[in-house]
Design a protein around this motif. Structure first.
Motif, PDB file in Angstrom:
ATOM      1  N   ALA A  96      -2.754  -1.269  -3.897  1.00  0.00           N
ATOM      2  CA  ALA A  96      -0.921  -1.388  -3.560  1.00  0.00           C
ATOM      3  C   ALA A  96      -0.235  -1.741  -4.636  1.00  0.00           C
ATOM      4  CB  ALA A  96      -1.278  -3.264  -2.594  1.00  0.00           C
ATOM      5  N   ALA A  97       0.842  -1.372  -5.461  1.00  0.00           N
ATOM      6  CA  ALA A  97       1.349  -1.813  -6.390  1.00  0.00           C
ATOM      7  C   ALA A  97       2.163  -2.631  -5.996  1.00  0.00           C
ATOM      8  CB  ALA A  97       1.568  -0.389  -7.379  1.00  0.00           C
ATOM      9  N   ARG A  98       3.045  -2.909  -7.726  1.00  0.00           N
ATOM     10  CA  ARG A  98       4.553  -3.997  -7.301  1.00  0.00           C
ATOM     11  C   ARG A  98       5.733  -2.504  -8.039  1.00  0.00           C
ATOM     12  NH1 ARG A  98       5.355  -9.940  -8.484  1.00  0.00           N
ATOM     13  NH2 ARG A  98       2.691 -11.112  -7.141  1.00  0.00           N
ATOM     14  N   HIS A  99       4.873  -1.913  -9.057  1.00  0.00           N
ATOM     15  CA  HIS A  99       5.631   0.054  -9.211  1.00  0.00           C
ATOM     16  C   HIS A  99       5.292   0.896  -8.903  1.00  0.00           C
ATOM     17  CE1 HIS A  99       7.920  -3.807 -11.224  1.00  0.00           C
ATOM     18  NE2 HIS A  99       6.630  -4.453 -12.071  1.00  0.00           N
ATOM     19  N   VAL A 100       5.848   1.975  -8.815  1.00  0.00           N
ATOM     20  CA  VAL A 100       5.249   3.453  -9.308  1.00  0.00           C
ATOM     21  C   VAL A 100       6.471   4.263  -9.406  1.00  0.00           C
ATOM     22  CG1 VAL A 100       5.902   3.479  -6.443  1.00  0.00           C
ATOM     23  CG2 VAL A 100       4.497   4.843  -7.289  1.00  0.00           C
ATOM     24  N   ALA A 101       5.703   5.271 -10.191  1.00  0.00           N
ATOM     25  CA  ALA A 101       6.237   6.690 -10.211  1.00  0.00           C
ATOM     26  C   ALA A 101       5.608   7.314 -10.725  1.00  0.00           C
ATOM     27  CB  ALA A 101       7.062   6.310 -12.332  1.00  0.00           C
ATOM     28  N   VAL A 102       6.222   8.937 -10.984  1.00  0.00           N
ATOM     29  CA  VAL A 102       5.783   9.981 -11.037  1.00  0.00           C
ATOM     30  C   VAL A 102       5.888  10.786 -12.252  1.00  0.00           C
ATOM     31  CG1 VAL A 102       5.699  12.703 -10.940  1.00  0.00           C
ATOM     32  CG2 VAL A 102       6.355  10.892  -9.099  1.00  0.00           C
ATOM     33  N   VAL A 103       4.616  10.258 -13.642  1.00  0.00           N
ATOM     34  CA  VAL A 103       4.807  11.006 -14.374  1.00  0.00           C
ATOM     35  C   VAL A 103       4.094  12.596 -14.679  1.00  0.00           C
ATOM     36  CG1 VAL A 103       3.913  10.135 -17.225  1.00  0.00           C
ATOM     37  CG2 VAL A 103       4.485   8.403 -15.513  1.00  0.00           C
ATOM     38  N   ARG A 104       4.541  13.497 -15.515  1.00  0.00           N
ATOM     39  CA  ARG A 104       4.398  14.588 -15.428  1.00  0.00           C
ATOM     40  C   ARG A 104       3.962  14.997 -14.001  1.00  0.00           C
ATOM     41  NH1 ARG A 104       2.605  16.815 -20.697  1.00  0.00           N
ATOM     42  NH2 ARG A 104       1.292  18.673 -19.081  1.00  0.00           N
ATOM     43  N   ASP A 105       2.001  15.202 -13.707  1.00  0.00           N
ATOM     44  CA  ASP A 105       1.303  15.503 -12.505  1.00  0.00           C
ATOM     45  C   ASP A 105       0.964  14.465 -12.007  1.00  0.00           C
ATOM     46  OD1 ASP A 105       2.484  18.457 -12.829  1.00  0.00           O
ATOM     47  OD2 ASP A 105       0.963  18.713 -14.638  1.00  0.00           O
ATOM     48  N   PHE A 106       1.173  13.415 -11.819  1.00  0.00           N
ATOM     49  CA  PHE A 106       0.438  12.103 -11.303  1.00  0.00           C
ATOM     50  C   PHE A 106       1.336  11.438 -10.512  1.00  0.00           C
ATOM     51  CE2 PHE A 106      -1.365  13.478 -15.116  1.00  0.00           C
ATOM     52  CZ  PHE A 106      -3.419  13.938 -14.293  1.00  0.00           C
ATOM     53  N   VAL A 165       0.455  -0.883   0.046  1.00  0.00           N
ATOM     54  CA  VAL A 165      -0.123  -0.421  -0.078  1.00  0.00           C
ATOM     55  C   VAL A 165       0.743   0.792   0.580  1.00  0.00           C
ATOM     56  CG1 VAL A 165      -1.507   1.462   1.375  1.00  0.00           C
ATOM     57  CG2 VAL A 165      -2.232  -1.757   1.120  1.00  0.00           C
ATOM     58  N   LEU A 166       0.682   2.396  -1.043  1.00  0.00           N
ATOM     59  CA  LEU A 166       1.482   3.612  -0.915  1.00  0.00           C
ATOM     60  C   LEU A 166       1.091   4.288   0.518  1.00  0.00           C
ATOM     61  CD1 LEU A 166       0.207   4.729  -4.639  1.00  0.00           C
ATOM     62  CD2 LEU A 166       2.533   3.745  -3.703  1.00  0.00           C
ATOM     63  N   ARG A 167       2.493   4.720   1.245  1.00  0.00           N
ATOM     64  CA  ARG A 167       2.346   5.438   1.945  1.00  0.00           C
ATOM     65  C   ARG A 167       2.706   6.832   2.222  1.00  0.00           C
ATOM     66  NH1 ARG A 167       0.954   2.243   6.743  1.00  0.00           N
ATOM     67  NH2 ARG A 167       0.919  -0.189   6.096  1.00  0.00           N
ATOM     68  N   LYS A 168       2.612   7.517   2.529  1.00  0.00           N
ATOM     69  CA  LYS A 168       3.119   9.377   2.902  1.00  0.00           C
ATOM     70  C   LYS A 168       4.341   9.081   3.782  1.00  0.00           C
ATOM     71  CE  LYS A 168      -1.403  10.885   4.391  1.00  0.00           C
ATOM     72  NZ  LYS A 168      -2.551  11.756   4.403  1.00  0.00           N
ATOM     73  N   TYR A 169       5.340  10.690   4.245  1.00  0.00           N
ATOM     74  CA  TYR A 169       5.840  10.862   5.476  1.00  0.00           C
ATOM     75  C   TYR A 169       5.841  12.235   5.436  1.00  0.00           C
ATOM     76  CZ  TYR A 169       9.104  11.832   8.869  1.00  0.00           C
ATOM     77  OH  TYR A 169       9.342  11.576  10.457  1.00  0.00           O
ATOM     78  N   ASN A 193       0.774  -2.801 -12.081  1.00  0.00           N
ATOM     79  CA  ASN A 193       0.567  -3.865 -10.979  1.00  0.00           C
ATOM     80  C   ASN A 193      -0.379  -4.308 -10.526  1.00  0.00           C
ATOM     81  OD1 ASN A 193       1.354  -7.083 -10.942  1.00  0.00           O
ATOM     82  ND2 ASN A 193       2.786  -6.711 -11.974  1.00  0.00           N
ATOM     83  N   VAL A 194      -1.249  -3.735  -9.804  1.00  0.00           N
ATOM     84  CA  VAL A 194      -2.621  -2.856  -8.954  1.00  0.00           C
ATOM     85  C   VAL A 194      -2.483  -4.206  -7.757  1.00  0.00           C
ATOM     86  CG1 VAL A 194      -1.524  -0.779  -9.120  1.00  0.00           C
ATOM     87  CG2 VAL A 194      -3.504  -1.886  -9.826  1.00  0.00           C
ATOM     88  N   ALA A 239       2.215   6.650   6.672  1.00  0.00           N
ATOM     89  CA  ALA A 239       1.220   6.320   7.332  1.00  0.00           C
ATOM     90  C   ALA A 239      -0.313   5.901   5.500  1.00  0.00           C
ATOM     91  CB  ALA A 239      -0.299   7.202   7.762  1.00  0.00           C
ATOM     92  N   ALA A 240      -0.721   4.913   5.883  1.00  0.00           N
ATOM     93  CA  ALA A 240      -1.050   4.346   4.369  1.00  0.00           C
ATOM     94  C   ALA A 240      -2.160   6.273   3.818  1.00  0.00           C
ATOM     95  CB  ALA A 240      -1.920   3.275   4.677  1.00  0.00           C
ATOM     96  N   ILE A 241      -2.017   5.412   2.621  1.00  0.00           N
ATOM     97  CA  ILE A 241      -2.304   6.460   1.369  1.00  0.00           C
ATOM     98  C   ILE A 241      -4.143   6.106   1.480  1.00  0.00           C
ATOM     99  CG2 ILE A 241      -3.022   8.053  -0.214  1.00  0.00           C
ATOM    100  CD1 ILE A 241      -0.230   7.891  -0.528  1.00  0.00           C
ATOM    101  N   SER A 242      -5.351   6.753   1.897  1.00  0.00           N
ATOM    102  CA  SER A 242      -6.126   6.325   2.248  1.00  0.00           C
ATOM    103  C   SER A 242      -6.623   6.142   0.378  1.00  0.00           C
ATOM    104  CB  SER A 242      -7.371   6.501   2.573  1.00  0.00           C
ATOM    105  OG  SER A 242      -8.886   6.530   2.379  1.00  0.00           O
ATOM    106  N   GLY A 243      -7.298   4.930  -0.244  1.00  0.00           N
ATOM    107  CA  GLY A 243      -7.894   4.926  -1.067  1.00  0.00           C
ATOM    108  C   GLY A 243      -6.504   4.348  -2.239  1.00  0.00           C
ATOM    109  N   ALA A 244      -5.575   4.534  -2.148  1.00  0.00           N
ATOM    110  CA  ALA A 244      -4.349   4.357  -2.907  1.00  0.00           C
ATOM    111  C   ALA A 244      -4.319   2.448  -3.171  1.00  0.00           C
ATOM    112  CB  ALA A 244      -3.201   4.779  -2.514  1.00  0.00           C
TER     113      ALA A 244
END
Length: 206
Positions: free
Chosen positions: A21-31, A1-5, A36-37, A14-19
Motif C-alpha cells: 500500500a502506498a501514498r504515492h505512485v509513479a512510473v520511472v523508466r520501466d518500473f 493497495v495497488l490494484r489492476k484492471y 511512503n509505503v 483486483a489487488a496486486i499480490s505482493g504489492a
C-alpha cells in the motif's frame, strides 16, 4: 493497495499480490514505483519501493530488479514525479532517483536540501524538470537540480496570512498546460474549512 484492471476481460479492480500500500505512485523508466509505503502492517514513511522491470504486477523483492530504498534524514516522503528519472519530495529535501541497473538498480541523490515539501497535495508537474510545490516558506519550482522561488515578495505573505492552517491538508494543486498556469486551491481563514480560494501562477511569464 495497488490494484489492476485488464480492459476487455476484468469486471472489477483486483489487488496486486505482493504489492505494498502506498501514498504515492509513479512510473520511472520501466518500473512502477511506490513511496511512503505500508507492507506487512508496518509503515515506512521514507521508503521507495519498485516493481520488477517491465512488470507492473510482480513485486517479489530481489527478483528481476524489484527492490526498495529507505531515504534517511529528510523526513517523510510527501510527493513523487516519474519520467526518465524520478523526483522524490520529502519534508526536508528533494532527491533525484536515477536508474543505474544491477546491483544498485536506482541511486538516490539529495539534490535539494534547502527546501522540502510539507504539503503532499500541493505538488504538480509537467515532468521531472518542472515540479511545483509548497514549502514552509513559499511556493517553488524544482527544475531537476534546484528549487526556484516563484512567489518571493509577491504572494507568499498573503497566502500564509490567508491560509486556514487547521485545514491545510485540503490544499490541492493542478496544472493547465494549455493556458500555462498552475492553480492551488486552499481553505482560507474567512471560510468554513472548505477550499474557497484559488491562487493562479502563470509559469510562462512567471
Amino acid at each position: 493497495v495497488l490494484r489492476k484492471y485488464t480492459v476487455g476481460t476484468s469486471s472489477s479492480f483486483a489487488a496486486i499480490s505482493g504489492a505494498p500500500a502506498a501514498r504515492h505512485v509513479a512510473v520511472v523508466r520501466d518500473f512502477v514505483v511506490t513511496e511512503n509505503v505500508t507492507s506487512s502492517s508496518a509503515s515506512h514513511r521514507s521508503r521507495v519501493r519498485w516493481s520488477q522491470i517491465n512488470d507492473a504486477v510482480t513485486w517479489t523483492l530481489g527478483a528481476n530488479q524489484a527492490d526498495f530504498q529507505d531515504i534517511p534524514d529528510a523526513g517523510h516522503i510527501t510527493g513523487m514525479v516519474g519520467g526518465e528519472f524520478g523526483v522524490v519530495l520529502m519534508e526536508r529535501a528533494i532527491a533525484r532517483m536515477q536508474y543505474v541497473g544491477s546491483p544498485l538498480i536506482f541511486t538516490f541523490e539529495q539534490v535539494e536540501t534547502g527546501h522540502g515539501c510539507n504539503s503532499p497535495n500541493s505538488v504538480a508537474s509537467l515532468g521531472p524538470n518542472q515540479v511545483v510545490y509548497l514549502a514552509d516558506d513559499g511556493f517553488f519550482m524544482f527544475d531537476g537540480q534546484r528549487s526556484i522561488p516563484i512567489d518571493a515578495e509577491k504572494v507568499d505573505q498573503f497566502f500564509f496570512d490567508d491560509l486556514d492552517f487547521a485545514n491545510s491538508d485540503r490544499i490541492s494543486c493542478a496544472i493547465d498546460p494549455e493556458n500555462q498556469v498552475v492553480m492551488w486551491g486552499y481553505p482560507s481563514v474567512s471560510g468554513v474549512g472548505d477550499p474557497d480560494k484559488i491562487l493562479v501562477y502563470n509559469y510562462a511569464v512567471q
